[in-house]
Motif scaffolding. Structure first.
Motif, PDB file in Angstrom:
ATOM      1  N   LEU A  48       0.827  -1.200   0.000  1.00  0.00           N
ATOM      2  CA  LEU A  48       0.000   0.000   0.000  1.00  0.00           C
ATOM      3  C   LEU A  48       0.862   1.252   0.000  1.00  0.00           C
ATOM      4  CD1 LEU A  48      -2.793  -0.981   2.568  1.00  0.00           C
ATOM      5  CD2 LEU A  48      -2.964  -0.903   0.072  1.00  0.00           C
ATOM      6  N   ASP A  49       2.006   1.173   0.670  1.00  0.00           N
ATOM      7  CA  ASP A  49       2.914   2.331   0.698  1.00  0.00           C
ATOM      8  C   ASP A  49       4.364   1.867   0.768  1.00  0.00           C
ATOM      9  OD1 ASP A  49       4.293   4.678   0.988  1.00  0.00           O
ATOM     10  OD2 ASP A  49       3.058   5.460   2.624  1.00  0.00           O
ATOM     11  N   PRO A  50       4.998   1.708  -0.390  1.00  0.00           N
ATOM     12  CA  PRO A  50       6.392   1.255  -0.404  1.00  0.00           C
ATOM     13  C   PRO A  50       7.376   2.334   0.028  1.00  0.00           C
ATOM     14  CG  PRO A  50       5.637   1.699  -2.640  1.00  0.00           C
ATOM     15  CD  PRO A  50       4.443   1.850  -1.753  1.00  0.00           C
ATOM     16  N   THR A  51       6.896   3.576   0.237  1.00  0.00           N
ATOM     17  CA  THR A  51       7.809   4.659   0.618  1.00  0.00           C
ATOM     18  C   THR A  51       8.121   4.679   2.107  1.00  0.00           C
ATOM     19  OG1 THR A  51       6.084   6.331   1.064  1.00  0.00           O
ATOM     20  CG2 THR A  51       6.794   6.040  -1.232  1.00  0.00           C
ATOM     21  N   ILE A  52       7.398   3.886   2.888  1.00  0.00           N
ATOM     22  CA  ILE A  52       7.690   3.828   4.333  1.00  0.00           C
ATOM     23  C   ILE A  52       9.103   3.274   4.523  1.00  0.00           C
ATOM     24  CG2 ILE A  52       7.060   2.715   6.522  1.00  0.00           C
ATOM     25  CD1 ILE A  52       4.174   2.737   5.610  1.00  0.00           C
ATOM     26  N   PRO A  53       9.932   3.901   5.353  1.00  0.00           N
ATOM     27  CA  PRO A  53      11.312   3.420   5.538  1.00  0.00           C
ATOM     28  C   PRO A  53      11.332   2.056   6.231  1.00  0.00           C
ATOM     29  CG  PRO A  53      10.805   5.167   7.111  1.00  0.00           C
ATOM     30  CD  PRO A  53       9.660   5.121   6.145  1.00  0.00           C
ATOM     31  N   PRO A  54      12.445   1.331   6.113  1.00  0.00           N
ATOM     32  CA  PRO A  54      12.535  -0.013   6.697  1.00  0.00           C
ATOM     33  C   PRO A  54      12.208  -0.054   8.188  1.00  0.00           C
ATOM     34  CG  PRO A  54      14.385   0.375   5.231  1.00  0.00           C
ATOM     35  CD  PRO A  54      13.665   1.681   5.350  1.00  0.00           C
ATOM     36  N   GLN A  55      12.540   1.003   8.906  1.00  0.00           N
ATOM     37  CA  GLN A  55      12.275   1.017  10.341  1.00  0.00           C
ATOM     38  C   GLN A  55      10.827   1.385  10.666  1.00  0.00           C
ATOM     39  OE1 GLN A  55      14.119   3.193   8.675  1.00  0.00           O
ATOM     40  NE2 GLN A  55      13.880   5.276   9.467  1.00  0.00           N
ATOM     41  N   GLY A  56      10.044   1.723   9.648  1.00  0.00           N
ATOM     42  CA  GLY A  56       8.653   2.081   9.856  1.00  0.00           C
ATOM     43  C   GLY A  56       8.486   3.533  10.265  1.00  0.00           C
ATOM     44  N   LYS A  57       7.233   3.920  10.481  1.00  0.00           N
ATOM     45  CA  LYS A  57       6.911   5.279  10.932  1.00  0.00           C
ATOM     46  C   LYS A  57       5.953   5.198  12.108  1.00  0.00           C
ATOM     47  CE  LYS A  57       7.261   7.807   6.520  1.00  0.00           C
ATOM     48  NZ  LYS A  57       6.509   8.675   5.560  1.00  0.00           N
ATOM     49  N   ASP A  58       5.916   6.262  12.897  1.00  0.00           N
ATOM     50  CA  ASP A  58       4.925   6.348  13.962  1.00  0.00           C
ATOM     51  C   ASP A  58       3.542   6.306  13.309  1.00  0.00           C
ATOM     52  OD1 ASP A  58       4.222   7.293  16.898  1.00  0.00           O
ATOM     53  OD2 ASP A  58       3.025   8.497  15.512  1.00  0.00           O
ATOM     54  N   ARG A  59       2.722   5.319  13.693  1.00  0.00           N
ATOM     55  CA  ARG A  59       1.466   5.123  12.972  1.00  0.00           C
ATOM     56  C   ARG A  59       0.498   6.283  13.157  1.00  0.00           C
ATOM     57  NH1 ARG A  59      -3.817   3.166  13.249  1.00  0.00           N
ATOM     58  NH2 ARG A  59      -4.482   2.085  11.345  1.00  0.00           N
ATOM     59  N   ALA A  90     -10.945  -9.156  15.819  1.00  0.00           N
ATOM     60  CA  ALA A  90     -11.000  -8.163  16.892  1.00  0.00           C
ATOM     61  C   ALA A  90     -10.003  -7.049  16.577  1.00  0.00           C
ATOM     62  CB  ALA A  90     -10.686  -8.817  18.241  1.00  0.00           C
ATOM     63  N   PHE A  91     -10.371  -6.167  15.644  1.00  0.00           N
ATOM     64  CA  PHE A  91      -9.474  -5.073  15.286  1.00  0.00           C
ATOM     65  C   PHE A  91      -9.159  -4.229  16.521  1.00  0.00           C
ATOM     66  CE2 PHE A  91     -11.092  -5.480  10.792  1.00  0.00           C
ATOM     67  CZ  PHE A  91      -9.855  -5.634  10.188  1.00  0.00           C
ATOM     68  N   ASP A  92      -7.862  -3.931  16.715  1.00  0.00           N
ATOM     69  CA  ASP A  92      -7.433  -3.056  17.807  1.00  0.00           C
ATOM     70  C   ASP A  92      -6.474  -2.019  17.216  1.00  0.00           C
ATOM     71  OD1 ASP A  92      -6.700  -1.813  20.123  1.00  0.00           O
ATOM     72  OD2 ASP A  92      -5.982  -3.610  21.152  1.00  0.00           O
ATOM     73  N   PHE A  93      -7.053  -1.062  16.495  1.00  0.00           N
ATOM     74  CA  PHE A  93      -6.234  -0.084  15.790  1.00  0.00           C
ATOM     75  C   PHE A  93      -5.406   0.761  16.752  1.00  0.00           C
ATOM     76  CE2 PHE A  93      -9.707  -0.860  12.702  1.00  0.00           C
ATOM     77  CZ  PHE A  93      -8.933  -1.245  11.612  1.00  0.00           C
ATOM     78  N   GLY A  94      -5.932   0.988  17.957  1.00  0.00           N
ATOM     79  CA  GLY A  94      -5.202   1.787  18.931  1.00  0.00           C
ATOM     80  C   GLY A  94      -3.913   1.135  19.406  1.00  0.00           C
ATOM     81  N   ALA A  95      -3.830  -0.191  19.260  1.00  0.00           N
ATOM     82  CA  ALA A  95      -2.636  -0.906  19.715  1.00  0.00           C
ATOM     83  C   ALA A  95      -1.487  -0.832  18.707  1.00  0.00           C
ATOM     84  CB  ALA A  95      -2.980  -2.374  19.983  1.00  0.00           C
ATOM     85  N   ILE A  96      -1.787  -0.417  17.483  1.00  0.00           N
ATOM     86  CA  ILE A  96      -0.762  -0.384  16.429  1.00  0.00           C
ATOM     87  C   ILE A  96       0.048   0.898  16.575  1.00  0.00           C
ATOM     88  CG2 ILE A  96      -0.309  -0.529  13.959  1.00  0.00           C
ATOM     89  CD1 ILE A  96      -3.143  -1.707  13.615  1.00  0.00           C
ATOM     90  N   LYS A  97       1.291   0.773  16.952  1.00  0.00           N
ATOM     91  CA  LYS A  97       2.143   1.941  17.186  1.00  0.00           C
ATOM     92  C   LYS A  97       3.033   2.271  15.988  1.00  0.00           C
ATOM     93  CE  LYS A  97       0.439   2.052  21.279  1.00  0.00           C
ATOM     94  NZ  LYS A  97      -0.694   2.981  21.515  1.00  0.00           N
ATOM     95  N   VAL A  98       3.312   1.269  15.155  1.00  0.00           N
ATOM     96  CA  VAL A  98       4.226   1.466  14.031  1.00  0.00           C
ATOM     97  C   VAL A  98       3.527   1.136  12.715  1.00  0.00           C
ATOM     98  CG1 VAL A  98       6.394   0.715  12.957  1.00  0.00           C
ATOM     99  CG2 VAL A  98       6.233   0.915  15.445  1.00  0.00           C
ATOM    100  N   GLY A 135      -1.205  -5.531  17.664  1.00  0.00           N
ATOM    101  CA  GLY A 135      -0.413  -4.309  17.565  1.00  0.00           C
ATOM    102  C   GLY A 135       1.076  -4.526  17.431  1.00  0.00           C
ATOM    103  N   ALA A 136       1.488  -5.706  16.973  1.00  0.00           N
ATOM    104  CA  ALA A 136       2.920  -5.994  16.810  1.00  0.00           C
ATOM    105  C   ALA A 136       3.456  -5.305  15.559  1.00  0.00           C
ATOM    106  CB  ALA A 136       3.145  -7.501  16.719  1.00  0.00           C
ATOM    107  N   ASN A 137       4.740  -5.024  15.561  1.00  0.00           N
ATOM    108  CA  ASN A 137       5.397  -4.399  14.412  1.00  0.00           C
ATOM    109  C   ASN A 137       5.849  -5.495  13.453  1.00  0.00           C
ATOM    110  OD1 ASN A 137       6.959  -3.041  12.557  1.00  0.00           O
ATOM    111  ND2 ASN A 137       8.519  -2.375  14.029  1.00  0.00           N
ATOM    112  N   ILE A 138       5.094  -5.725  12.401  1.00  0.00           N
ATOM    113  CA  ILE A 138       5.419  -6.813  11.478  1.00  0.00           C
ATOM    114  C   ILE A 138       6.498  -6.433  10.467  1.00  0.00           C
ATOM    115  CG2 ILE A 138       3.229  -8.032  11.749  1.00  0.00           C
ATOM    116  CD1 ILE A 138       2.320  -6.759   9.112  1.00  0.00           C
ATOM    117  N   GLY A 139       7.144  -5.298  10.695  1.00  0.00           N
ATOM    118  CA  GLY A 139       8.357  -4.972   9.950  1.00  0.00           C
ATOM    119  C   GLY A 139       9.593  -5.365  10.730  1.00  0.00           C
ATOM    120  N   ASP A 140       9.407  -5.733  11.988  1.00  0.00           N
ATOM    121  CA  ASP A 140      10.510  -6.118  12.878  1.00  0.00           C
ATOM    122  C   ASP A 140      10.907  -7.565  12.598  1.00  0.00           C
ATOM    123  OD1 ASP A 140      11.407  -7.463  15.590  1.00  0.00           O
ATOM    124  OD2 ASP A 140      11.808  -5.314  15.803  1.00  0.00           O
TER     125      ASP A 140
END
Length: 227
Positions: A48-59, A90-98, A135-140
């Motif tokens: 959806l967005d390949p421009t996000i850097p490898p370390q991710g962004k603050d969601r 059980a969507f938990d959008f608030g838990a997604i930090k990255v 809410g895990a960072n699946i780029g990690d």
């Protein structure tokens, strides 16, 4: 021996797409609704967005930059949450930090496709759960290695390959192929490599499409025509 009709379904998706998670659940139910047909599912990459850097962004900031206001973000989430709940999500959008870059996740999904029957499906389901419900960072890489282990992959191999460029160009090439095919949104379900069902269609629509394509295949209508 009875010949069981069979078709392939290639799902072009991104693991940070909530509609793709809903689509995965509906596809599972559609397959259950057609037990007389053998359906082989393959997961294909899209970003959806390949421009996000490898370390991710603050969601939170990423979503604000994209949608303009917290009210707009809340409206989007409130629209999706009940649809997910209806499918057991059980969507938990608030838990997604990255907001992660998903290229590495797609590399692991690609490797899972050769790791044994059902492994790729298990991995994709787990990555959706990790992102949207936990809410895990699946780029990690640590998260990806553990998800691979849970799905039944050789985690040591995944851990060794992830820091390298293995299959990076191949996955990016597949994403480019999807764009050239005209796929501009996901999920997209490609049945038998010929028929596309766009979006997170309801279970009945997907099941009907599977039946129709399986019937067309059985009649020989999908065979290459002589020149």
């Amino acid at each position: 021996m009875i010949d069981v009709p069979s078709i392939t379904v290639d799902v072009v998706s991104d693991v940070v797409c909530p509609w793709c998670f809903i689509g995965q659940k509906r596809l599972d139910k559609a397959i259950e609704a057609v037990p007389e047909i053998a359906v082989e599912v393959h997961w294909r990459p899209y970003q959806l967005d390949p421009t996000i850097p490898p370390q991710g962004k603050d969601r939170k900031q990423y979503m604000l930059d994209k949608f303009g206001s917290e009210e707009r973000i809340r409206q989007i989430h409130e629209r999706i949450e009940p649809l997910g709940a209806a499918e057991g999500i059980a969507f938990d959008f608030g838990a997604i930090k990255v907001a992660p870059n998903t290229l590495d996740a797609h590399r692991v999904i690609r490797w899972a496709g050769t790791a044994g029957d059902g492994v790729q499906n298990r991995l994709v389901r787990r990555l959706f759960q990790l992102n949207f419900e936990e809410g895990a960072n699946i780029g990690d890489h640590t998260v990806l290695v553990e998800a691979a282990r849970e799905a039944g992959m050789d985690a040591a191999v995944v851990e060794t390959l992830l820091p390298t460029d293995a299959d990076r160009d191949t996955v990016m090439g597949e994403i480019g192929t999807a764009a050239r095919m005209g796929i501009t949104g996901v999920p997209c379900f490609l049945l038998q490599g010929k028929y596309a069902v766009m979006g997170a269609q309801d279970t009945a629509t997907l099941a009907d499409a599977i039946r129709q394509v399986a019937a067309a295949k059985a009649r020989g209508e999908l065979d290459p025509q002589p020149v």
